[in-house]
Design a protein around this motif. Structure first.
Motif, PDB file in Angstrom:
ATOM      1  N   SER A   3       0.930  -1.071   0.010  1.00 10.91           N
ATOM      2  CA  SER A   3      -0.062  -0.091  -0.101  1.00 10.91           C
ATOM      3  C   SER A   3       1.074   1.286  -0.027  1.00 10.91           C
ATOM      4  CB  SER A   3      -1.004  -0.093   1.215  1.00 10.91           C
ATOM      5  OG  SER A   3      -0.167  -0.051   2.484  1.00 10.91           O
ATOM      6  N   VAL A   4       0.227   2.206  -0.462  1.00 12.27           N
ATOM      7  CA  VAL A   4       0.876   3.530  -0.656  1.00 12.27           C
ATOM      8  C   VAL A   4       0.022   4.756  -0.088  1.00 12.27           C
ATOM      9  CG1 VAL A   4       2.259   5.320  -1.999  1.00 12.27           C
ATOM     10  CG2 VAL A   4       2.387   2.915  -2.572  1.00 12.27           C
ATOM     11  N   ASP A   5       0.607   5.593   0.891  1.00  7.63           N
ATOM     12  CA  ASP A   5      -0.429   6.591   1.386  1.00  7.63           C
ATOM     13  C   ASP A   5      -0.229   7.758   0.434  1.00  7.63           C
ATOM     14  OD1 ASP A   5      -1.129   8.804   2.721  1.00  7.63           O
ATOM     15  OD2 ASP A   5       0.221   8.729   4.564  1.00  7.63           O
ATOM     16  N   PRO A   6      -1.380   8.220  -0.111  1.00  7.52           N
ATOM     17  CA  PRO A   6      -1.429   9.036  -1.212  1.00  7.52           C
ATOM     18  C   PRO A   6      -0.770  10.495  -0.927  1.00  7.52           C
ATOM     19  CG  PRO A   6      -3.443   8.644  -0.284  1.00  7.52           C
ATOM     20  CD  PRO A   6      -2.682   7.544   0.243  1.00  7.52           C
ATOM     21  N   ASN A   7      -0.776  10.620   0.354  1.00  9.36           N
ATOM     22  CA  ASN A   7      -0.129  12.085   0.663  1.00  9.36           C
ATOM     23  C   ASN A   7       1.337  11.631   1.627  1.00  9.36           C
ATOM     24  OD1 ASN A   7      -2.519  13.409   0.240  1.00  9.36           O
ATOM     25  ND2 ASN A   7      -3.426  12.441   1.907  1.00  9.36           N
ATOM     26  N   GLY A   8       1.832  10.456   1.297  1.00 11.29           N
ATOM     27  CA  GLY A   8       3.284  10.257   2.072  1.00 11.29           C
ATOM     28  C   GLY A   8       4.539  10.549   1.258  1.00 11.29           C
ATOM     29  N   PRO A   9       5.503  10.300   1.773  1.00 12.94           N
ATOM     30  CA  PRO A   9       6.789  10.623   1.132  1.00 12.94           C
ATOM     31  C   PRO A   9       7.065   9.609   0.040  1.00 12.94           C
ATOM     32  CG  PRO A   9       7.351   9.929   3.360  1.00 12.94           C
ATOM     33  CD  PRO A   9       5.716  10.315   3.407  1.00 12.94           C
ATOM     34  N   GLY A  10       6.683   8.216   0.364  1.00 14.60           N
ATOM     35  CA  GLY A  10       6.736   7.121  -0.784  1.00 14.60           C
ATOM     36  C   GLY A  10       5.837   7.698  -2.238  1.00 14.60           C
ATOM     37  N   GLN A  11       4.879   8.044  -1.994  1.00 15.06           N
ATOM     38  CA  GLN A  11       4.019   8.466  -2.906  1.00 15.06           C
ATOM     39  C   GLN A  11       4.710   9.661  -3.808  1.00 15.06           C
ATOM     40  OE1 GLN A  11       1.367   7.592  -4.432  1.00 15.06           O
ATOM     41  NE2 GLN A  11       1.170   9.274  -6.158  1.00 15.06           N
ATOM     42  N   ARG A  12       5.282  10.584  -3.037  1.00 18.30           N
ATOM     43  CA  ARG A  12       6.002  11.712  -3.698  1.00 18.30           C
ATOM     44  C   ARG A  12       7.287  11.283  -4.447  1.00 18.30           C
ATOM     45  NH1 ARG A  12       3.956  14.189   1.126  1.00 18.30           N
ATOM     46  NH2 ARG A  12       5.977  13.783   2.372  1.00 18.30           N
ATOM     47  N   ALA A  13       8.034  10.276  -3.895  1.00 17.76           N
ATOM     48  CA  ALA A  13       9.269   9.700  -4.621  1.00 17.76           C
ATOM     49  C   ALA A  13       8.951   8.778  -5.650  1.00 17.76           C
ATOM     50  CB  ALA A  13      10.062   8.830  -3.482  1.00 17.76           C
ATOM     51  N   GLY A  14       7.588   8.594  -5.827  1.00 23.63           N
ATOM     52  CA  GLY A  14       7.253   7.706  -7.167  1.00 23.63           C
ATOM     53  C   GLY A  14       7.296   6.205  -6.950  1.00 23.63           C
ATOM     54  N   ILE A  15       7.246   5.796  -5.668  1.00 24.46           N
ATOM     55  CA  ILE A  15       7.064   4.396  -5.341  1.00 24.46           C
ATOM     56  C   ILE A  15       5.718   3.920  -5.633  1.00 24.46           C
ATOM     57  CG2 ILE A  15       7.489   2.544  -3.616  1.00 24.46           C
ATOM     58  CD1 ILE A  15       9.435   4.443  -2.299  1.00 24.46           C
ATOM     59  N   LYS A  16       5.559   2.817  -6.030  1.00 23.47           N
ATOM     60  CA  LYS A  16       4.460   2.261  -6.846  1.00 23.47           C
ATOM     61  C   LYS A  16       4.162   0.980  -5.782  1.00 23.47           C
ATOM     62  CE  LYS A  16       4.829   3.906 -11.178  1.00 23.47           C
ATOM     63  NZ  LYS A  16       3.694   5.112 -11.038  1.00 23.47           N
ATOM     64  N   GLN A  17       2.655   0.603  -5.772  1.00 23.46           N
ATOM     65  CA  GLN A  17       2.258  -0.769  -5.107  1.00 23.46           C
ATOM     66  C   GLN A  17       2.883  -1.867  -6.000  1.00 23.46           C
ATOM     67  OE1 GLN A  17      -1.923  -1.095  -4.639  1.00 23.46           O
ATOM     68  NE2 GLN A  17      -1.803  -2.664  -3.356  1.00 23.46           N
ATOM     69  N   GLY A  18       3.570  -2.889  -5.456  1.00 24.93           N
ATOM     70  CA  GLY A  18       3.953  -3.820  -6.319  1.00 24.93           C
ATOM     71  C   GLY A  18       5.584  -3.808  -6.278  1.00 24.93           C
ATOM     72  N   ASP A  19       6.098  -2.522  -5.968  1.00 24.88           N
ATOM     73  CA  ASP A  19       7.638  -2.517  -6.253  1.00 24.88           C
ATOM     74  C   ASP A  19       8.128  -3.509  -4.921  1.00 24.88           C
ATOM     75  OD1 ASP A  19       7.489  -0.765  -8.187  1.00 24.88           O
ATOM     76  OD2 ASP A  19       7.854   1.097  -6.752  1.00 24.88           O
ATOM     77  N   ILE A  20       9.217  -3.867  -5.147  1.00 29.46           N
ATOM     78  CA  ILE A  20      10.203  -4.566  -3.932  1.00 29.46           C
ATOM     79  C   ILE A  20      11.322  -3.899  -3.376  1.00 29.46           C
ATOM     80  CG2 ILE A  20      10.962  -6.739  -3.536  1.00 29.46           C
ATOM     81  CD1 ILE A  20       9.524  -8.228  -5.735  1.00 29.46           C
ATOM     82  N   LEU A  21      11.332  -3.414  -2.417  1.00 32.21           N
ATOM     83  CA  LEU A  21      12.592  -2.770  -1.879  1.00 32.21           C
ATOM     84  C   LEU A  21      13.456  -3.781  -1.310  1.00 32.21           C
ATOM     85  CD1 LEU A  21      10.686  -0.239   0.772  1.00 32.21           C
ATOM     86  CD2 LEU A  21      10.957  -0.113  -1.808  1.00 32.21           C
ATOM     87  N   ILE A  22      14.868  -3.426  -1.751  1.00 30.40           N
ATOM     88  CA  ILE A  22      15.924  -4.420  -1.670  1.00 30.40           C
ATOM     89  C   ILE A  22      17.011  -3.748  -0.945  1.00 30.40           C
ATOM     90  CG2 ILE A  22      15.247  -6.129  -3.491  1.00 30.40           C
ATOM     91  CD1 ILE A  22      17.692  -4.773  -5.241  1.00 30.40           C
ATOM     92  N   ARG A  23      17.085  -2.488  -0.919  1.00 33.75           N
ATOM     93  CA  ARG A  23      18.258  -1.732  -0.158  1.00 33.75           C
ATOM     94  C   ARG A  23      17.822  -0.535   0.467  1.00 33.75           C
ATOM     95  NH1 ARG A  23      21.093  -3.776  -4.724  1.00 33.75           N
ATOM     96  NH2 ARG A  23      22.929  -5.482  -4.030  1.00 33.75           N
ATOM     97  N   TRP A  24      18.522  -0.302   1.421  1.00 36.68           N
ATOM     98  CA  TRP A  24      18.275   1.156   2.065  1.00 36.68           C
ATOM     99  C   TRP A  24      19.642   1.678   2.077  1.00 36.68           C
ATOM    100  CZ3 TRP A  24      14.163   2.864   5.634  1.00 36.68           C
ATOM    101  CH2 TRP A  24      14.749   4.034   6.247  1.00 36.68           C
ATOM    102  N   ASP A  25      19.724   2.595   1.054  1.00 36.90           N
ATOM    103  CA  ASP A  25      21.121   3.232   0.765  1.00 36.90           C
ATOM    104  C   ASP A  25      21.859   2.053   0.273  1.00 36.90           C
ATOM    105  OD1 ASP A  25      20.745   5.709   1.191  1.00 36.90           O
ATOM    106  OD2 ASP A  25      21.384   5.781   3.342  1.00 36.90           O
TER     107      ASP A  25
END
Length: 308
Positions: A238-260
């Protein structure tokens, strides 16, 4: 031959010493009553301000305090921090001498510790030893605890939120119940830091990505191509429509693999990284989208206040 009554043993002296420590801390301990009549212990941190265990606090309202003199008064919530298990209450002021909290840096496994609390029937105590004295750690909810301190002692649930005292009667921290009934001490350094922030801001700021995440396994071939030692990542559900993830272009279904540059394998790791110090930081998240590697820069926001 001397009789025990005419020649008090060293055990008598130890017994009196422990009882004296209880008497010394008694004016600083209160009973905290919730609306469903569950009770815990509170510590008078400053006049009119009481620290207690956040997890033992039933609700934000209808809180009552039984003072050391037996009088019952209302209390209001200043703030609570589930990540460090600390809550701060405001109640009627009472004159009380300032008792500095002890520095725990010299605490070692094997040191004697007195756990003291207050129940409706009166003061209660348990004597034990430090079972573990480690360094800083993160709670399951991502809170920074200055020292990992476990006690070998049995603690009544009504004593949760009470004090752990050293042999000199100084407050080492607040006793709380951890996983599987283990007795932990939230050290004095953490109490002072978090209580001051709660007093100033009413809450502890936490980082926020605006993403609902869930652990997922990744195809081994794709993981190898991405340079991952373990075929694991975090799928965005899920992506908060008003959150920083949405502003960064992250989409539902993306898979995060690294933090830096660090791999991401668990949601718990994200909670740990989203501590108070993370707010305002800019990080790079490595992701898989449709099997392809991409990255995006995201500025961590402060977690919004819960809706009333």
């Amino acid at each position: 031959m001397s009789t025990p009554s005419s020649n008090p043993s060293s055990l008598d002296a130890i017994s009196d010493r422990i009882a004296n420590l209880c008497d010394g801390i008694a004016p600083r301990l209160v009973v905290v009553h919730g609306p469903r009549r569950r009770s815990s212990t509170g510590i008078i941190w400053r006049p009119g301000l009481v620290l207690t265990a956040e997890e033992a606090l039933e609700a934000d309202e209808d809180i009552l305090i039984t003072r050391p003199d037996g009088n019952q008064v209302a209390a209001s919530l200043v703030g609570r921090d589930p990540s460090t298990d600390i809550a701060l209450l405001r109640t009627e002021e009472q004159p009380i001498a300032n008792v500095p909290l002890a520095d725990t840096s010299g605490l070692r496994a094997g040191h004697l510790v007195l756990a003291a609390g207050r129940q409706s029937e009166g003061l209660c105590a348990a004597l034990g030893i430090v079972a573990l004295a480690g360094g800083p750690w993160r709670s399951l909810r991502g809170g920074h605890i200055d020292r990992r301190i476990h006690l070998d002692v049995k603690l009544d649930t009504r004593s949760e939120g009470g004090v752990a005292l050293d042999a000199n009667g100084q407050i080492l921290g607040m006793t709380v119940l951890g996983p599987r009934g283990r007795v932990l001490v939230i050290p004095s350094e953490t109490l002072e830091r978090v209580a001051q922030q709660l007093l100033t801001h009413g809450r502890i700021a936490r980082g926020y990505l605006g993403l609902g995440l869930q652990s997922v396994r990744i195809d081994r071939t794709i993981a190898d191509a991405a340079g991952l030692a373990e075929p694991k990542g975090l799928i965005v559900i899920s992506v908060d429509p008003n959150g920083p993830g949405q502003r960064a272009g992250i989409k539902q279904g993306d898979i995060l693999i690294r933090w830096d540059t660090d791999p991401l394998h668990s949601v718990r790791r994200v909670y740990t990284l989203l501590g108070p110090e993370s707010v305002g930081r800019s990080i790079t998240l490595g992701m898989l989208r449709g099997g392809e590697q991409i990255s995006c820069t995201i500025v961590i926001a402060e977690r919004p206040k819960p809706q009333e």
